[in-house]
Scaffold this motif. Structure first.
Motif, PDB file in Angstrom:
ATOM      1  N   ASP A 111      41.488  39.056  20.830  1.00 49.91           N
ATOM      2  CA  ASP A 111      41.055  38.892  19.438  1.00 49.91           C
ATOM      3  C   ASP A 111      39.995  37.809  19.280  1.00 49.91           C
ATOM      4  O   ASP A 111      40.227  36.778  18.673  1.00 49.91           O
ATOM      5  CB  ASP A 111      42.263  38.548  18.559  1.00 49.91           C
ATOM      6  CG  ASP A 111      43.336  39.607  18.660  1.00 49.91           C
ATOM      7  OD1 ASP A 111      42.963  40.786  18.697  1.00 49.91           O
ATOM      8  OD2 ASP A 111      44.520  39.255  18.708  1.00 49.91           O
ATOM      9  N   SER A 112      38.827  38.067  19.802  1.00 48.02           N
ATOM     10  CA  SER A 112      37.755  37.090  19.661  1.00 48.02           C
ATOM     11  C   SER A 112      36.416  37.790  19.846  1.00 48.02           C
ATOM     12  O   SER A 112      36.321  38.783  20.558  1.00 48.02           O
ATOM     13  CB  SER A 112      37.919  35.986  20.718  1.00 48.02           C
ATOM     14  OG  SER A 112      36.857  35.080  20.636  1.00 48.02           O
ATOM     15  N   ASP A 113      35.410  37.256  19.198  1.00 50.02           N
ATOM     16  CA  ASP A 113      34.060  37.787  19.408  1.00 50.02           C
ATOM     17  C   ASP A 113      33.514  37.346  20.756  1.00 50.02           C
ATOM     18  O   ASP A 113      32.634  37.978  21.313  1.00 50.02           O
ATOM     19  CB  ASP A 113      33.128  37.313  18.296  1.00 50.02           C
ATOM     20  CG  ASP A 113      33.504  37.923  16.953  1.00 50.02           C
ATOM     21  OD1 ASP A 113      34.091  39.021  16.940  1.00 50.02           O
ATOM     22  OD2 ASP A 113      33.198  37.297  15.922  1.00 50.02           O
ATOM     23  N   THR A 114      34.032  36.241  21.270  1.00 47.73           N
ATOM     24  CA  THR A 114      33.609  35.721  22.562  1.00 47.73           C
ATOM     25  C   THR A 114      34.573  36.221  23.630  1.00 47.73           C
ATOM     26  O   THR A 114      35.780  36.180  23.445  1.00 47.73           O
ATOM     27  CB  THR A 114      33.623  34.172  22.556  1.00 47.73           C
ATOM     28  OG1 THR A 114      32.806  33.713  21.489  1.00 47.73           O
ATOM     29  CG2 THR A 114      33.106  33.617  23.853  1.00 47.73           C
ATOM     30  N   LEU A 115      34.027  36.695  24.741  1.00 49.69           N
ATOM     31  CA  LEU A 115      34.875  37.192  25.822  1.00 49.69           C
ATOM     32  C   LEU A 115      35.280  36.032  26.728  1.00 49.69           C
ATOM     33  O   LEU A 115      34.434  35.371  27.332  1.00 49.69           O
ATOM     34  CB  LEU A 115      34.142  38.262  26.636  1.00 49.69           C
ATOM     35  CG  LEU A 115      34.894  38.824  27.843  1.00 49.69           C
ATOM     36  CD1 LEU A 115      36.239  39.422  27.430  1.00 49.69           C
ATOM     37  CD2 LEU A 115      34.038  39.859  28.561  1.00 49.69           C
ATOM     38  N   TYR A 116      36.578  35.774  26.775  1.00 50.42           N
ATOM     39  CA  TYR A 116      37.133  34.774  27.673  1.00 50.42           C
ATOM     40  C   TYR A 116      37.964  35.492  28.722  1.00 50.42           C
ATOM     41  O   TYR A 116      38.608  36.501  28.432  1.00 50.42           O
ATOM     42  CB  TYR A 116      38.052  33.794  26.928  1.00 50.42           C
ATOM     43  CG  TYR A 116      37.366  33.006  25.855  1.00 50.42           C
ATOM     44  CD1 TYR A 116      36.454  32.006  26.177  1.00 50.42           C
ATOM     45  CD2 TYR A 116      37.637  33.256  24.522  1.00 50.42           C
ATOM     46  CE1 TYR A 116      35.822  31.283  25.185  1.00 50.42           C
ATOM     47  CE2 TYR A 116      37.019  32.537  23.525  1.00 50.42           C
ATOM     48  CZ  TYR A 116      36.114  31.555  23.857  1.00 50.42           C
ATOM     49  OH  TYR A 116      35.491  30.834  22.870  1.00 50.42           O
ATOM     50  N   ILE A 117      37.962  34.951  29.933  1.00 50.98           N
ATOM     51  CA  ILE A 117      38.848  35.478  30.963  1.00 50.98           C
ATOM     52  C   ILE A 117      39.655  34.332  31.543  1.00 50.98           C
ATOM     53  O   ILE A 117      39.161  33.209  31.671  1.00 50.98           O
ATOM     54  CB  ILE A 117      38.078  36.218  32.084  1.00 50.98           C
ATOM     55  CG1 ILE A 117      37.056  35.310  32.767  1.00 50.98           C
ATOM     56  CG2 ILE A 117      37.444  37.484  31.564  1.00 50.98           C
ATOM     57  CD1 ILE A 117      36.437  35.914  34.024  1.00 50.98           C
ATOM     58  N   LEU A 118      40.885  34.628  31.853  1.00 50.04           N
ATOM     59  CA  LEU A 118      41.748  33.703  32.577  1.00 50.04           C
ATOM     60  C   LEU A 118      41.731  34.163  34.024  1.00 50.04           C
ATOM     61  O   LEU A 118      42.058  35.318  34.313  1.00 50.04           O
ATOM     62  CB  LEU A 118      43.176  33.743  32.043  1.00 50.04           C
ATOM     63  CG  LEU A 118      44.219  32.974  32.849  1.00 50.04           C
ATOM     64  CD1 LEU A 118      43.981  31.477  32.755  1.00 50.04           C
ATOM     65  CD2 LEU A 118      45.618  33.334  32.399  1.00 50.04           C
ATOM     66  N   VAL A 119      41.312  33.272  34.928  1.00 46.94           N
ATOM     67  CA  VAL A 119      41.257  33.606  36.345  1.00 46.94           C
ATOM     68  C   VAL A 119      42.351  32.827  37.054  1.00 46.94           C
ATOM     69  O   VAL A 119      42.468  31.623  36.879  1.00 46.94           O
ATOM     70  CB  VAL A 119      39.875  33.249  36.949  1.00 46.94           C
ATOM     71  CG1 VAL A 119      39.844  33.545  38.437  1.00 46.94           C
ATOM     72  CG2 VAL A 119      38.771  34.009  36.232  1.00 46.94           C
ATOM     73  N   GLN A 120      43.149  33.540  37.842  1.00 45.80           N
ATOM     74  CA  GLN A 120      44.193  32.903  38.632  1.00 45.80           C
ATOM     75  C   GLN A 120      43.902  33.141  40.107  1.00 45.80           C
ATOM     76  O   GLN A 120      43.725  34.290  40.533  1.00 45.80           O
ATOM     77  CB  GLN A 120      45.560  33.456  38.268  1.00 45.80           C
ATOM     78  CG  GLN A 120      45.965  33.094  36.856  1.00 45.80           C
ATOM     79  CD  GLN A 120      47.305  33.694  36.475  1.00 45.80           C
ATOM     80  OE1 GLN A 120      47.467  34.897  36.528  1.00 45.80           O
ATOM     81  NE2 GLN A 120      48.232  32.832  36.090  1.00 45.80           N
ATOM     82  N   ILE A 121      43.832  32.042  40.842  1.00 44.08           N
ATOM     83  CA  ILE A 121      43.646  32.084  42.291  1.00 44.08           C
ATOM     84  C   ILE A 121      44.787  31.256  42.875  1.00 44.08           C
ATOM     85  O   ILE A 121      44.855  30.050  42.640  1.00 44.08           O
ATOM     86  CB  ILE A 121      42.293  31.483  42.722  1.00 44.08           C
ATOM     87  CG1 ILE A 121      41.131  32.248  42.087  1.00 44.08           C
ATOM     88  CG2 ILE A 121      42.173  31.470  44.236  1.00 44.08           C
ATOM     89  CD1 ILE A 121      39.775  31.599  42.291  1.00 44.08           C
ATOM     90  N   ALA A 122      45.671  31.917  43.585  1.00 46.33           N
ATOM     91  CA  ALA A 122      46.871  31.259  44.125  1.00 46.33           C
ATOM     92  C   ALA A 122      47.612  30.598  42.958  1.00 46.33           C
ATOM     93  O   ALA A 122      47.922  31.258  41.989  1.00 46.33           O
ATOM     94  CB  ALA A 122      46.488  30.283  45.219  1.00 46.33           C
TER      95      ALA A 122
END
Length: 125
Positions: free
Chosen positions: A53-64
Motif C-alpha cells: 500500500d504505497s506509491d513508492t516500491l519498497y522491498i525487504l531483502v533477507q540474506i541469511a
C-alpha cells in the motif's frame, strides 16, 4: 509476469554477483588468501518481500539472518541491518533499470503469499 520474472530476477542476480566477485576472488587466490574468498552460497534463497500500500516500491531483502528495506526507485537502503558489502551489492543491483523493471513486475502479484519471493540464484551450482 510470474515465474518468468522470478527466473529473470534469479539469472540477473546470479550474473551480477558472479561478475562482482569473480575478479576479486581470482586476485585473492593468486595472493594465497583462500580464507578471504567470498562464498556466493550465502546468497542462496535470498528472500524479497514487497510492500502493498504505497506509491513508492519498497522491498525487504533477507540474506541469511540479515534484512534491510530498500527503496527500489531510489536504489537505496532506507532501514535495517545488513553488512555494508551486501547493502552495496543490492543497491547496485536494484539501481539497474532492467532489474527495477523486473522488481516492479514482481510487485504486481495479487496474492499475499506471492509478495514473499524466494530467489535461488545459486541453487543449481
Amino acid at each position: 509476469m510470474g515465474r518468468v520474472d522470478i527466473i529473470r530476477a534469479e539469472e540477473s542476480l546470479k550474473d551480477f554477483l558472479s561478475n562482482e566477485y569473480r575478479v576479486q576472488n581470482e586476485r585473492l587466490k593468486m595472493l594465497g588468501k583462500y580464507n578471504e574468498i567470498v562464498d556466493t552460497s550465502k546468497y542462496r534463497r535470498l528472500t524479497i518481500a514487497f510492500n502493498d500500500d504505497s506509491d513508492t516500491l519498497y522491498i525487504l531483502v533477507q540474506i541469511a539472518s540479515y534484512s534491510a528495506v530498500f527503496d527500489v526507485n531510489e536504489g537505496k537502503k532506507i532501514e535495517g541491518g545488513m553488512p555494508v558489502e551486501d547493502v552495496r551489492l543490492i543497491e547496485s543491483w536494484i539501481s539497474m533499470k532492467n532489474n527495477r523493471d523486473i522488481l516492479k513486475n514482481l510487485s504486481k502479484r495479487r496474492n499475499y503469499s506471492e509478495k514473499y519471493i524466494e530467489l535461488k540464484p545459486f541453487d543449481n551450482n
